[in-house]
Write a protein that holds these residues in place. Structure first.
Motif, mmCIF file in Angstrom:
data_model
loop_
_atom_site.group_PDB
_atom_site.id
_atom_site.type_symbol
_atom_site.label_atom_id
_atom_site.label_comp_id
_atom_site.label_asym_id
_atom_site.label_seq_id
_atom_site.Cartn_x
_atom_site.Cartn_y
_atom_site.Cartn_z
ATOM 1 N N LEU A 51 0.696 -1.074 0.125
ATOM 2 C CA LEU A 51 0.125 0.106 -0.066
ATOM 3 C C LEU A 51 1.032 1.204 -0.010
ATOM 4 N N GLY A 52 2.036 1.143 0.737
ATOM 5 C CA GLY A 52 2.989 2.277 0.806
ATOM 6 C C GLY A 52 3.258 2.635 -0.657
ATOM 7 N N ASP A 53 3.439 1.471 -1.490
ATOM 8 C CA ASP A 53 4.099 1.582 -2.730
ATOM 9 C C ASP A 53 2.809 2.176 -3.815
ATOM 10 N N VAL A 54 1.889 1.601 -3.366
ATOM 11 C CA VAL A 54 0.462 2.313 -4.064
ATOM 12 C C VAL A 54 0.563 3.755 -4.049
ATOM 13 N N ALA A 55 0.714 4.369 -2.595
ATOM 14 C CA ALA A 55 0.669 5.730 -2.281
ATOM 15 C C ALA A 55 1.964 6.513 -3.031
ATOM 16 N N ARG A 56 3.163 5.735 -3.131
ATOM 17 C CA ARG A 56 4.040 6.666 -3.876
ATOM 18 C C ARG A 56 3.696 6.803 -5.341
ATOM 19 N N ARG A 57 3.215 5.558 -6.031
ATOM 20 C CA ARG A 57 2.761 5.764 -7.261
ATOM 21 C C ARG A 57 1.714 6.579 -7.474
ATOM 22 N N LEU A 58 0.851 6.876 -6.507
ATOM 23 C CA LEU A 58 -0.381 7.764 -6.979
ATOM 24 C C LEU A 58 0.199 9.174 -6.931
ATOM 25 N N GLY A 59 1.305 9.386 -6.170
ATOM 26 C CA GLY A 59 2.085 10.777 -6.317
ATOM 27 C C GLY A 59 2.085 11.156 -7.795
ATOM 28 N N ASP A 60 2.134 10.161 -8.819
ATOM 29 C CA ASP A 60 2.557 10.540 -10.065
ATOM 30 C C ASP A 60 1.006 10.830 -10.691
ATOM 31 N N ASN A 61 0.669 12.012 -10.097
ATOM 32 C CA ASN A 61 -0.539 12.521 -10.835
ATOM 33 C C ASN A 61 -0.570 14.329 -10.321
ATOM 34 N N TYR A 62 -1.626 14.698 -11.279
ATOM 35 C CA TYR A 62 -1.543 16.119 -11.029
ATOM 36 C C TYR A 62 -2.391 16.389 -9.704
ATOM 37 N N PRO A 63 -2.149 17.402 -8.783
ATOM 38 C CA PRO A 63 -3.129 17.544 -7.695
ATOM 39 C C PRO A 63 -4.143 17.817 -7.986
#
Ligand SMILES: Cc1ncc(COP(=O)(O)O)c(C=O)c1O
Length: 481
Positions: A51-63
């Motif tokens: 899930l931590g990995d998911v959170a980091r990956r989701l950072g690759d988004n516009y805010p």
């Protein structure tokens, strides 16, 4: 330039969810305990790591959640909608049938009743869909079925500014589709529509209240007058703009007139996952005549028929559908009812006010860097403008550079290709008449927070412009004097 820090707001969902989960668990307390095969307790570290990995990956988004994201049609769901959706996931109801989700089907029926009420309908047939595309598909499918039944014209027409989905859906349904020219405000041109109607084979006119590119509102009132002469079906695509029916007073006269007669449409699409504060995917199709339900009739030995009530799968082309969407929408509507004087309506009006404010600033710019739509301010909450330059090519290039320079300042806008004539004086005056399109900047100001953030948005936009246009503050202040 280094990106500026964008802070995520404190998330109230975990606390809301934890209390509600206890309540939900209590509903099933009489069942004997069992050990789920996928229990967090079995492997908490591995799950937390992934899930931590998911959170980091989701950072690759516009805010998308932040007011400085002012680009495309993206609006954060209400925290209550997120919490209700996540809570429903503990059950994972399927609104295909009542047995798949009894409570969530009931909630869907209530939520859809509110949406129909927004358009003045008490009698209707309607349900949620997983998208605006699916909702529009059902509308055009029913239109095609009716045309087949009565042997009337089958052709579908819609403005060239209608969402591209209509042309594609028509191809899927093997129905002819013709685009109708739009005017300089991006609204359907009535003369061009009448030219098509005279051919005698038009079965359905798609009327968009809130086009995707610029939020234009087709003149529904005048199209309805043509319907009484030519006889055709009116499908209103209000996927984006439907909720603006709540704030008629905040709209200009032509748009107000169009929304005021929306109840006379034959079918309406509205997307709660656009302006309705819902997670994807939550669209809605409504038909004025509930008898069209006969087209959905099917015999299925394997779906659930233990209930003697009509279930949603019997009036929907989709089978399995997230009951959680209905739960989230129902919860949101309980908190924020769709009333013209309520908080939901006030927040919608704040985005509209932000759009008018930005449009005014663009028009009043002392350096004359911007060319907004020549024929007037936005109809809803989407602002578009061309950069002022010696040629369309240069204007397009500047728009792209300013788009990128704004993003470096954490201001996220969008680009859109629009007819050049929309930014020029009306035909008849000297400099009009150059065909072609130009790349423009576009800002969808659909979050209520945009209103209070407009000074900051303007500051960052003009800083990006100064950088790209190579201006310095001396030039700016000498101009201002
Ligand atoms: C007017 C209009 N109709 C239809 C659609 C398609 O909806 P969805 O993306 O939910 O499938 C959109 C999407 O932006 C839209 O703006």
């Amino acid at each position: 330039m280094l990106p500026l820090k964008v802070t995520m707001p404190h998330d109230p969902v975990p606390a809301l969810l934890s209390r509600a989960t206890e309540v939900l668990e209590a509903q099933f307390a009489a069942l004997p305990e069992f050990a789920p095969s996928y229990d967090a307790a079995n492997n908490p570290e591995a799950m937390a790591r992934v899930l931590g990995d998911v959170a980091r990956r989701l950072g690759d988004n516009y805010p998308y959640f932040h007011p400085l994201y002012a680009g495309q049609m993206l609006k954060p769901p209400h925290p209550l909608a997120r919490a209700a959706y996540a809570l429903a996931m503990a059950i994972n109801p399927n609104n295909h049938a009542r047995d798949g989700g009894r409570a969530s089907s009931e909630m869907e029926i209530v939520a859809v009743r509110s949406l129909a009420g927004l358009f003045g309908w008490t009698e209707y047939l309607g349900h949620l869909t997983s998208s605006g595309t699916l909702a529009n598909l059902e509308a055009l499918w029913v239109a095609g079925q009716l045309a087949q039944e009565s042997k009337i014209g089958k052709r579908i027409v819609g403005s060239e500014q209608a969402h591209y989905t209509h042309q594609r859906i028509s191809a899927v349904l093997k129905l002819d589709y013709s685009p109708i020219a739009a005017d300089r405000r991006g609204r359907m041109n009535l003369n061009a529509l009448e030219d098509e109607l005279r051919k005698g084979d038009v079965g359905t006119v798609v009327v968009t209240l809130g086009t995707t590119a610029i939020g234009a509102v087709d003149p529904l009132d005048e199209i309805l007058a043509l319907r009484s002469r030519y006889g055709f079906r009116v499908h209103v695509d209000a996927a984006y703009g439907g909720y603006f029916r709540l704030i008629l007073k905040a709209l200009d006269e032509p748009a107000r007139r169009a929304y005021a007669v929306i109840d006379q449409a034959d079918s309406i699409v509205v997307d709660p996952h656009k302006h309705g504060l819902q997670p994807y995917g939550c669209g809605c199709i409504l038909f004025r005549d509930h008898c069209v339900g006969r087209f959905y009739k099917h015999d299925s030995p394997y779906t659930y028929f233990t209930s003697d009530q009509l279930h949603l799968g019997e009036i929907s082309l989709e089978c399995s559908r997230a009951g959680a969407s209905a739960v989230a929408l129902w919860a949101t509507q309980q908190l924020l009812p769709l009333t013209p004087d309520g908080e939901f309506a006030r927040n919608l009006a704040r985005g509209r006010a932000a759009a008018l404010d930005l449009d005014r600033r663009l028009r009043q710019d002392e350096l004359r860097r911007f060319q907004p739509l020549a024929d007037g301010p936005p109809e809803l909450d989407i602002v578009v403008w061309k950069m002022n330059a010696e040629s369309p090519e240069r204007a397009s290039e500047l728009a792209q550079k300013i788009f990128a320079a704004s993003a470096l300042r954490d201001l996220h806008l969008a680009l859109v290709e629009l007819p050049l004539t929309w930014f020029q004086p009306a035909a008849g005056s000297e400099s009009s008449g150059v065909d072609g399109t130009v790349t423009c900047l576009r800002s969808v100001l659909m979050k209520p927070e945009h209103e209070a953030w407009l000074d900051e948005i303007w500051k960052r936009l003009t800083a990006a412009c100064s950088e790209v246009l190579g201006e310095n503050e001396n030039v700016r202040s000498s101009h201002a004097r």
